[in-house]
Design a protein around this motif. Structure first.
Motif, PDB file in Angstrom:
ATOM      1  N   TYR A 177      81.806  35.641  59.229  1.00 35.31           N
ATOM      2  CA  TYR A 177      80.784  35.873  58.206  1.00 35.31           C
ATOM      3  C   TYR A 177      81.423  36.181  56.847  1.00 35.31           C
ATOM      4  O   TYR A 177      80.808  35.949  55.791  1.00 35.31           O
ATOM      5  N   SER A 225      82.141  32.862  55.450  1.00 38.83           N
ATOM      6  CA  SER A 225      80.989  31.939  55.611  1.00 38.83           C
ATOM      7  C   SER A 225      81.318  30.788  56.552  1.00 38.83           C
ATOM      8  O   SER A 225      80.883  29.646  56.335  1.00 38.83           O
ATOM      9  N   MET A 244      78.247  34.958  64.752  1.00 40.34           N
ATOM     10  CA  MET A 244      77.720  36.053  63.931  1.00 40.34           C
ATOM     11  C   MET A 244      77.127  35.539  62.629  1.00 40.34           C
ATOM     12  O   MET A 244      76.047  35.961  62.207  1.00 40.34           O
ATOM     13  N   GLN A 245      77.856  34.626  61.958  1.00 36.22           N
ATOM     14  CA  GLN A 245      77.347  34.075  60.706  1.00 36.22           C
ATOM     15  C   GLN A 245      76.056  33.300  60.942  1.00 36.22           C
ATOM     16  O   GLN A 245      75.089  33.422  60.180  1.00 36.22           O
ATOM     17  N   ARG A 259      73.227  35.709  61.382  1.00 38.41           N
ATOM     18  CA  ARG A 259      72.732  36.229  60.100  1.00 38.41           C
ATOM     19  C   ARG A 259      71.768  35.240  59.447  1.00 38.41           C
ATOM     20  O   ARG A 259      70.733  35.621  58.892  1.00 38.41           O
ATOM     21  N   ALA A 271      67.787  35.879  58.698  1.00 35.89           N
ATOM     22  CA  ALA A 271      67.243  35.727  57.343  1.00 35.89           C
ATOM     23  C   ALA A 271      66.036  34.801  57.320  1.00 35.89           C
ATOM     24  O   ALA A 271      65.144  34.963  56.484  1.00 35.89           O
ATOM     25  N   LEU A 327      65.528  40.242  64.095  1.00 33.85           N
ATOM     26  CA  LEU A 327      66.898  40.763  64.135  1.00 33.85           C
ATOM     27  C   LEU A 327      67.315  41.152  65.549  1.00 33.85           C
ATOM     28  O   LEU A 327      68.367  40.734  66.043  1.00 33.85           O
ATOM     29  N   TYR A 335      70.235  39.128  67.805  1.00 36.55           N
ATOM     30  CA  TYR A 335      71.524  39.722  68.157  1.00 36.55           C
ATOM     31  C   TYR A 335      71.619  40.062  69.636  1.00 36.55           C
ATOM     32  O   TYR A 335      72.730  40.141  70.178  1.00 36.55           O
TER      33      TYR A 335
END
Length: 285
Positions: free
Chosen positions: A213, A216, A221-222, A225, A229, A234, A238
């Motif tokens: 992340y 980028s 994980m990235q 995210r 968004a 959330l 996860y």
């Protein structure tokens, strides 16, 4: 030597009872925590079907599959750097030649002391000022590989030092040179001793790819995210990513056990061949 015996001595009856009691208490505590977490998620509506619908969409599943593939590519790239470099550094630190031993020691201590994240920042912000600006994949993989190499060098060194000195002397007695003795006799046995530590390091490398992340790089994980968004889910996102990491690490452990069995069979075969070279000796142990 089994993988378990490489880590622990065989326990006696009293120790087995203590382990059983602690295991039962731990299982009860874990079950209680899981039950409490389930209740909290249920009470807050996080387990409602509408909260999970987006994650079950084919497009989302393909997106997470690509992210998992990128995580695997990053881990493999870091391993491709860390394993050979770690072995080279271990050989250097074990060398009797000071011009080889001291630089290897300095590199090992430096990369063991510096956090992976700091090295990633160096690749992101410092090196581009001097015209060194690799792709985001390498900005993630090279720092992880360098730090893994420093740790693996100490793992390999510990495995070699754990072997009896007679191993090298026996290899020399049948006419092997130093490099031949290391490659054919010492390193295969040291590798089997350190397999548990190698598995632990492999798990760490996979987890370190989560620093993607920062640069980028679209690993798990990235990608998580980005999903959060867009969906706002959330906890669900996860939780799914956590389950994926757990499954990946279980697969790594199973592969390590398989490798341990293969090496054990090769060691038995190699032992028989090596015994045939030394008349009057049963085996080199």
């Amino acid at each position: 030597m089994s993988m378990q015996h490489a880590l622990f001595d065989t326990v006696g009856p009293r120790a087995r009872r203590r382990v059983a009691v602690v295991t039962v208490i731990s299982l009860v505590a874990i079950a209680g925590l899981l039950g409490l977490a389930y209740y909290q998620f249920y009470a807050s509506g996080q387990l409602a079907p509408s909260k999970w619908r987006e994650l079950l969409q084919p497009a989302t599943m393909r997106y997470l599959a690509r992210a998992l593939g990128n995580t695997g590519l990053a881990a493999l790239g870091a391993a491709a750097i860390g394993l050979p470099l770690g072995l080279l550094l271990a050989v250097g630190r074990l060398s009797h030649r000071a011009w080889f031993r001291w630089p290897a020691t300095a590199v090992i201590e430096a990369f063991r002391a510096v956090p992976v994240l700091l090295i990633i920042y160096i690749f992101m912000f410092a090196l581009p000022q001097y015209g060194i600006n690799p792709d985001v994949y390498w900005k993630l993989v090279i720092p992880i590989g360098l730090c893994a190499a420093a740790t693996l060098a100490e793992v390999f060194r510990a495995g070699v030092l754990a072997l009896p000195r007679g191993q090298g002397e026996a290899a020399a007695a049948v006419g092997m040179t130093g490099p031949q003795a290391f490659r054919l006799v010492i390193f295969p046995q040291a590798l089997r001793v350190v397999i548990p530590a190698l598995v632990a390091q492999a798990v760490i490398v996979v987890k370190d790819t989560a620093f993607g992340y920062v640069v980028s790089y679209s690993e798990l994980m990235q990608s998580g995210r980005v999903l959060v968004a867009n969906t706002g889910d959330l906890i669900q996102t996860y939780l799914v990513i956590t389950v994926i990491y757990v499954i990946v690490n279980i697969i790594i452990s199973r592969l390590a056990q398989r490798l341990d069995s293969v090496l054990a069979r090769k060691r038995a075969g190699g032992g028989r061949r090596f015994t045939a070279l030394i008349p009057g000796r049963s085996a080199i142990q």
